[in-house]
Design an enzyme around this catalytic site. Structure first.
Site, mmCIF file in Angstrom:
data_model
loop_
_atom_site.group_PDB
_atom_site.id
_atom_site.type_symbol
_atom_site.label_atom_id
_atom_site.label_comp_id
_atom_site.label_asym_id
_atom_site.label_seq_id
_atom_site.Cartn_x
_atom_site.Cartn_y
_atom_site.Cartn_z
ATOM 1 N N LYS A 1 0.845 -1.237 -0.089
ATOM 2 C CA LYS A 1 0.156 -0.017 -0.150
ATOM 3 C C LYS A 1 0.782 1.310 0.053
ATOM 4 C CE LYS A 1 -4.129 -2.055 2.048
ATOM 5 N NZ LYS A 1 -3.679 -3.666 2.266
ATOM 6 N N GLY B 1 -17.022 -10.061 5.990
ATOM 7 C CA GLY B 1 -18.315 -9.949 5.712
ATOM 8 C C GLY B 1 -18.932 -9.954 4.238
ATOM 9 N N GLY C 1 -8.226 -14.167 2.205
ATOM 10 C CA GLY C 1 -6.836 -14.575 2.998
ATOM 11 C C GLY C 1 -7.411 -15.632 4.025
#
Ligand code: O7M
Length: 222
Positions: free
Chosen positions: A66, A178, A195
């Protein structure tokens, strides 16, 4: 670009040694299109360990650091990542045009794909307020695609409608966070990034097969 066969990208967030990592990846390799590695693994096995992985496992490797620093640091990291045999990397849109542009150009010259993070599976409210700007920014800088959260189906649909079919959309947040398996792709993503639902399973292969089944036969996605 990541070649799509199964639509599944493994988020390989583990603190295993190189040998165990290679054995695991070879055991699941036919079910996934790419392996996403990140800070956790880098800080466990180091750059040499990452190089051993990319040398030993014949798969697309996506580096998720990132990246979002100033321009010259981003460029240094792109060059290091390239040296480790990495095929693609993820950058933070929030770094802004001036900090992203040089590194993206260098990456393209080296043949390393750049995927831009423009929304997060949790939080990320500053991103969601500036979605249009960040998507346009990525397109004008020549990225290969975008990270769009499976937990925000409206964002997945919106970004797909903005970018058309020329950019790849990779969607994390499936399973533990979720997002329903299969639904990000049903909503317009190209790949689902998974993951813990695979790695922590008693049977990782079966867990991956279940997700692939959901990708092929999505039910009740909205
Ligand atoms: O499937 P999980 O929840 O075990 O892991 C999710 C992975 O996706 C993990 O590697 C995160 O770093 C990544 N991810 C998110 O969970 N949310 C985001 O918004 C973005 C990412 C990501 O891949 O960014 C590039």
């Amino acid at each position: 670009m990541i070649q799509r066969h199964t639509g599944l990208v493994l988020a390989f967030d583990v603190d295993w040694d190189v040998e165990k990592s290679i054995m695991f990846l070879n055991g699941i390799s036919d079910l996934i299109d790419a392996v996403k590695i990140g800070w956790y693994q880098l800080l466990t096995i180091g750059p040499q360990g990452i190089k051993e992985l990319t040398d030993s496992v014949n798969k697309y490797f996506l580096a998720d650091f990132k990246l979002g620093d100033v321009a010259h640091i981003n460029e240094y990291v792109v060059r290091k990542v390239y040296g480790l045999g990495i095929n693609g990397l993820i950058m933070h849109a929030v770094a802004g045009r001036d900090n992203l542009a040089t590194a993206i150009n260098v990456a393209r010259k080296l043949g390393v794909d750049v995927y831009l993070l423009i929304s997060m599976s949790s939080g990320g409210e500053l991103y969601d307020r500036n979605l249009d700007y960040n998507v346009s920014l990525g397109m004008s800088l020549g990225v290969s695609g975008f990270i769009v959260p499976a937990t925000k189906p409206n964002v997945v649909r919106q970004v797909r409608s903005m970018v058309g079919s020329n950019y790849q959309l990779l969607s994390p947040g499936v399973g533990v966070q979720g997002g329903k398996p299969g639904c990000a792709i049903a909503n317009g993503a190209d790949f689902e990034i998974v993951g813990r639902s695979i790695i922590n399973s008693e049977s990782p292969r079966q867990a991956a097969l279940n997700i692939l089944n959901a990708i092929r036969n999505p039910i009740s996605c909205s």
